[in-house]
Scaffold this active site. Structure first.
Site, PDB file in Angstrom:
ATOM      1  N   MET A 128       1.267  -3.627   3.804  1.00  0.00           N
ATOM      2  CA  MET A 128       0.265  -3.181   2.846  1.00  0.00           C
ATOM      3  C   MET A 128       0.656  -3.665   1.468  1.00  0.00           C
ATOM      4  O   MET A 128       1.764  -3.488   1.014  1.00  0.00           O
ATOM      5  CB  MET A 128       0.195  -1.660   2.839  1.00  0.00           C
ATOM      6  CG  MET A 128      -0.860  -1.126   1.913  1.00  0.00           C
ATOM      7  SD  MET A 128      -0.428   0.525   1.360  1.00  0.00           S
ATOM      8  CE  MET A 128       0.926   0.130   0.266  1.00  0.00           C
ATOM      9  N   SER A 166      -7.116   3.952   1.478  1.00  0.00           N
ATOM     10  CA  SER A 166      -7.332   2.566   1.912  1.00  0.00           C
ATOM     11  C   SER A 166      -6.053   1.760   1.749  1.00  0.00           C
ATOM     12  O   SER A 166      -5.227   2.042   0.877  1.00  0.00           O
ATOM     13  CB  SER A 166      -8.422   1.915   1.073  1.00  0.00           C
ATOM     14  OG  SER A 166      -7.959   1.666  -0.255  1.00  0.00           O
ATOM     15  N   ASP A 167      -5.886   0.745   2.613  1.00  0.00           N
ATOM     16  CA  ASP A 167      -4.891  -0.271   2.288  1.00  0.00           C
ATOM     17  C   ASP A 167      -5.389  -0.940   1.009  1.00  0.00           C
ATOM     18  O   ASP A 167      -6.590  -1.001   0.740  1.00  0.00           O
ATOM     19  CB  ASP A 167      -4.743  -1.282   3.422  1.00  0.00           C
ATOM     20  CG  ASP A 167      -3.392  -1.962   3.408  1.00  0.00           C
ATOM     21  OD1 ASP A 167      -2.749  -1.971   2.348  1.00  0.00           O
ATOM     22  OD2 ASP A 167      -2.975  -2.491   4.457  1.00  0.00           O
ATOM     23  N   CYS A 168      -4.454  -1.444   0.225  1.00  0.00           N
ATOM     24  CA  CYS A 168      -4.785  -1.781  -1.162  1.00  0.00           C
ATOM     25  C   CYS A 168      -5.793  -2.923  -1.272  1.00  0.00           C
ATOM     26  O   CYS A 168      -5.619  -3.982  -0.676  1.00  0.00           O
ATOM     27  CB  CYS A 168      -3.514  -2.083  -1.934  1.00  0.00           C
ATOM     28  SG  CYS A 168      -2.474  -0.620  -2.078  1.00  0.00           S
ATOM     29  N   SER A 208      -8.817  -2.834  -0.128  1.00  0.00           N
ATOM     30  CA  SER A 208      -9.623  -2.980   1.087  1.00  0.00           C
ATOM     31  C   SER A 208     -11.115  -3.030   0.796  1.00  0.00           C
ATOM     32  O   SER A 208     -11.868  -3.679   1.534  1.00  0.00           O
ATOM     33  CB  SER A 208      -9.323  -1.829   2.059  1.00  0.00           C
ATOM     34  OG  SER A 208      -8.080  -2.012   2.686  1.00  0.00           O
TER      35      SER A 208
END
Length: 804
Positions: free
Chosen positions: A1, A319-321, A323
């Site tokens: 991530m 969220s994954d960064c 996203s």
């Protein structure tokens, strides 16, 4: 991530491990003058409000007599829309007019407190006040111990250091760890971050590590889980079906994982379900990829229906960064503009955006009528409830005395060493060459690109370690070390350094070759294209082994498996050890194992395939079961039946263990009522098909159906040691959907030489004996299955009988 814009910076930072952070910001520049100095008091401190010209008594969210639910509602209701929007990005700006300070949500603690993250906003950092934190082995290595209590103990140590750093103003309280994606393909670059290929083992690791991070002693069984106190808040990621980073031009921000309901439920979702239900994790992170055409961070089925609905998450979804940006720019999801994408994510149940799309566009998304402000309110309530449980508002007296002395303590450094020892796997020991006898060894040739490894031992998502004990440091305590690198670097493109290594091996009483992979070969955003050792490493090994004066011990540092069949079959290489990425004390642990100060007992958490496996199917093929029409083999030990270099669960010791069956359940009788209907299953042609093939597990009272197994483990060798007792289940024969076998229980035990220990397992039939059919139903099949303990050391037939 990592953020899309800063991923190269983040990767570079994790790889090079610069031993000093950027100059601290004004907010963190003050240096504490004692062991315990809080940089910031908790939110609801009357002096804070007084300094802001406010009276804390006017704010109900600071009234500790009220339930969290009421306090959080009061807090959210006081905010304007603009102020609300500013709190749902990873850097929450705070609302000074009501006494709410800023908060940075992003910290990492994969295997120790880390400073990896966005350069300007990550909450955890190191400087002269806190120069480092204990760096434990990477999860793939720790998992190889198959020791649940160790996993939890590491989590407890990491959270103690995290709390101490928070008190000193050097860390947040929310940590986006662990990574619990199943390693479906041996080429995946992020295998080092994960607990391996078995979804049950991955889930067990998740539950224990999360419990270690989060649980406050004495409050684990709080009835209202939304108010259960937290030591720190963990996050299970990356949800879901995420295991392609960058393979031959296919990258995670464009990849659409086409997954069957069978594989989704059986493999990709299982660890997350265990993490939420059994670990009570406070956060789940959605991944970059799409699943069956839908970005995970905009999928209400995955987020709202499953995580928060079916599994009842007590926390927030992040969220994954970047996203949301990925959804727009890379996935081209519905050709959305930013306001559309933000609305989709909020309505799907995404509470927190690691990035700036929520903070930039949520306001206009509301005013344009694309999403209700109430969706933002829900997100904020989930977020601030977690912060209240962490003591961010009221303080945490239980942890307020933690400070600098609690980071890099001798106890934690010893735990890191023990974790590395327990995770080391002995793969070969011809003629009991190991352990070496120190009184017979005067000189040691320690050779290879990892012979003097430091930063390579701690992998990625690492912080600044307390110290390093490299392999040559570790071996120097057992004899005079002659060090030769053999390769200029891990990729080993320079063969001119092999000759000096051969010369060293000719002079030494024993030769230790320390080779393998590193973050230049397997890492986030970098998948492998083959399963070989890089460059001239194979040539280095063979030439040194052919000329060495004494025994040759090969040590492999890697996460994923490598095809070392040549070394396994080479009589000039007497022993092989896999050390994974063993953390800051890796060199000490390796040397202790080689010289018998510690008897290895680790097992491989991954299948080590031959290189030809990588040429048989693309990484992008998602099915776990073989695809006969394309000639694709099955994946993981559960579905692959070809030849391997080393199997999942393989591992030797310096002693010998035997198993004797003490008692077991031979049959399981399930009484059916008129409302429980038989379910069909696909069977291999010619196989016996019972009249009632299966029953839906959701229709059963699972607590009434258990299988018990007890074995006696005897150490018949001459050395004390640990054994991992592994219990596998093989479903009734002929069922075409069933795995070849599946691990259903394991326990690591210590048995003194000449001694014995009884080990019992009580297995819930619904959790351990079920299979998922192609329709996605979780079924208990009837017929004759088999319980196997160890490597077929004990085999127990078990009949599952349905009766009306």
């Amino acid at each position: 991530m990592a953020t899309k814009l800063s991923i190269l910076l983040c990767f570079f930072f994790a790889f090079t491990l610069t031993f000093a952070r950027n100059t601290p910001s004004t907010a963190t520049a003050d240096k504490p003058t004692s062991n315990v100095t809080r940089k910031n008091t908790h939110v609801c401190d009357p002096s804070r409000f007084s300094d802001l010209g406010l009276d804390m008594k006017d704010f109900a969210f600071c009234d500790p007599s009220l339930p969290y639910e009421i306090r959080v509602k009061d807090l959210v209701d006081r905010m304007t829309l603009n102020e609300k929007v500013d709190q749902i990005g990873d850097t929450a700006t705070g609302v000074p007019r009501i006494g709410l300070p800023k908060y940075e949500w992003w910290s990492e603690a994969l295997h120790g407190v880390s400073n990896v993250g966005q350069w300007n906003s990550v909450a955890s950092f190191f400087d002269d006040v806190v120069p480092g934190a204990t760096s434990f082995p990477t999860p793939i290595t720790t998992t190889a111990s198959f020791n649940q209590s160790l996993w939890k103990k590491i989590g407890q140590a990491v959270s103690t250091e995290a709390r101490a750093m928070h008190n000193l103003g050097h860390a947040g309280l929310t940590f986006w760890s662990p990574n619990i994606n199943v390693v479906r393909d041996p080429r995946w670059g992020r295998a080092l971050e994960t607990p391996g290929e078995d979804p049950y083992v991955v889930g067990e690791y998740a539950v224990n590590y999360v419990r270690g991070l989060q649980d406050v002693e004495g409050t684990e069984n709080t009835q209202d889980l939304n108010s259960r106190p937290l030591k720190v808040a963990a996050c299970c990621k990356h949800y879901a079906a995420y295991d392609v980073d960058n393979w031959l031009g296919v990258d995670r921000t464009h990849f659409d994982a086409r997954v069957t309901e069978q594989d989704m439920k059986e493999t990709f979702l299982k660890p997350f379900e265990m993490c939420v239900k059994d670990g009570d994790v406070t956060s789940v992170m959605c991944s970059y990829n799409k699943v069956n055409g839908v970005p995970t961070c905009a999928d209400p089925k995955l987020l709202k229906d499953i995580v928060r609905g079916e599994w009842n998450l007590h926390g927030y979804i992040v969220s994954d960064c970047d996203s949301i940006e990925v959804m727009i720019d890379d996935h081209k999801w519905l050709n959305d503009n930013p306001e559309d994408a933000v609305a989709q994510a909020l309505k799907a149940g995404l509470d927190l955006d690691c990035g700036n799309y929520y903070t930039k566009y949520a306001n206009s998304s509301v005013t344009m009528g694309k999403v209700k402000e109430a969706e933002i309110d829900k997100a904020l309530k989930n977020l601030y409830t977690v912060l209240m449980r962490l003591g961010f508002f009221d303080g945490s007296p239980k942890f307020e005395n933690l400070g600098k002395d609690d980071v890099c303590s001798n106890e934690h450094i010893e735990l890191a060493t023990e974790a590395a020892r327990e995770g080391i796997v002995l793969l070969k020991n011809f003629n009991s060459t190991l352990p070496l006898k120190s009184n017979e060894i005067n000189t040691l040739a320690v050779i290879g690109p990892h012979a003097n490894a430091t930063s390579a031992m701690i992998g990625n998502y690492a912080g600044v370690p307390c110290q390093f004990t490299s392999p040559i440091d570790g071996f120097s305590k057992y004899g005079e070390v002659i060090y030769e690198v053999g390769c200029g670097e891990t990729i080993c493109k320079n063969e001119s350094l092999i000759y000096p290594a051969v010369k060293a091996a000719k002079k030494a009483d024993a030769t230790i070759l320390v080779v393998g992979l590193d973050l230049s070969i397997e890492a986030e955003s970098l998948d492998r294209v083959d399963l070989l050792l890089p460059g001239f490493q194979t040539q280095l090994i063979n030439q040194v082994a052919s000329e060495s004066k004494g025994p040759v011990i090969l040590v492999i540092m890697s996460a994923g498996g490598v095809d070392i069949g040549f070394a396994r079959d080479n009589p000039n290489i007497q022993a092989i050890i896999w050390a994974g990425y063993p953390g800051q004390e890796g060199g000490r642990a390796i040397a202790d194992v080689v010289f018998g100060k510690y008897n290895p007992g680790g097992r491989l958490p991954l299948t080590w395939h031959e290189n030809g496996y990588a040429e048989m199917l693309p990484m992008t093929s998602m099915p776990l079961r073989p695809v006969d029409s394309l000639g694709y083999p099955g994946r993981t030990y559960k579905f692959f039946n070809g030849s391997t270099v080393y199997t999942f669960g393989y591992g030797l010791t310096y002693t010998n263990f035997t198993y004797n069956l003490v008692s077991s359940t031979k049959s399981l009788h399930v009484k059916l009522n008129k409302f429980q209907h038989c379910r069909d299953l696909n069977y291999i042609e010619g196989s016996y098909k019972p009249p009632c093939p299966a029953i839906l597990i959701d229709d059963l009272k699972c607590d009434d159906h258990t299988i018990k197994v007890e074995v006696e483990v005897q150490n018949v060798g001459n050395m004390d040691g640990s054994d991992v007792v592994m219990v596998y289940w093989t479903a009734p024969s002929g069922i075409s959907e069933a795995p070849i076998k599946q691990l259903v229980a394991f326990k690591r035990i210590f048995v003194a030489a000449g001694g014995s220990k009884k080990v019992g397992f009580e297995l819930n039939a619904c959790k351990s004996l079920g299979i998922v059919d192609f329709r996605g139903y979780n079924l208990l099949p009837s017929g004759g299955g088999k319980m196997v303990v160890g490597d077929d050391l004990v085999s127990i037939p078990v009949q599952i009988l349905f009766e009306r």
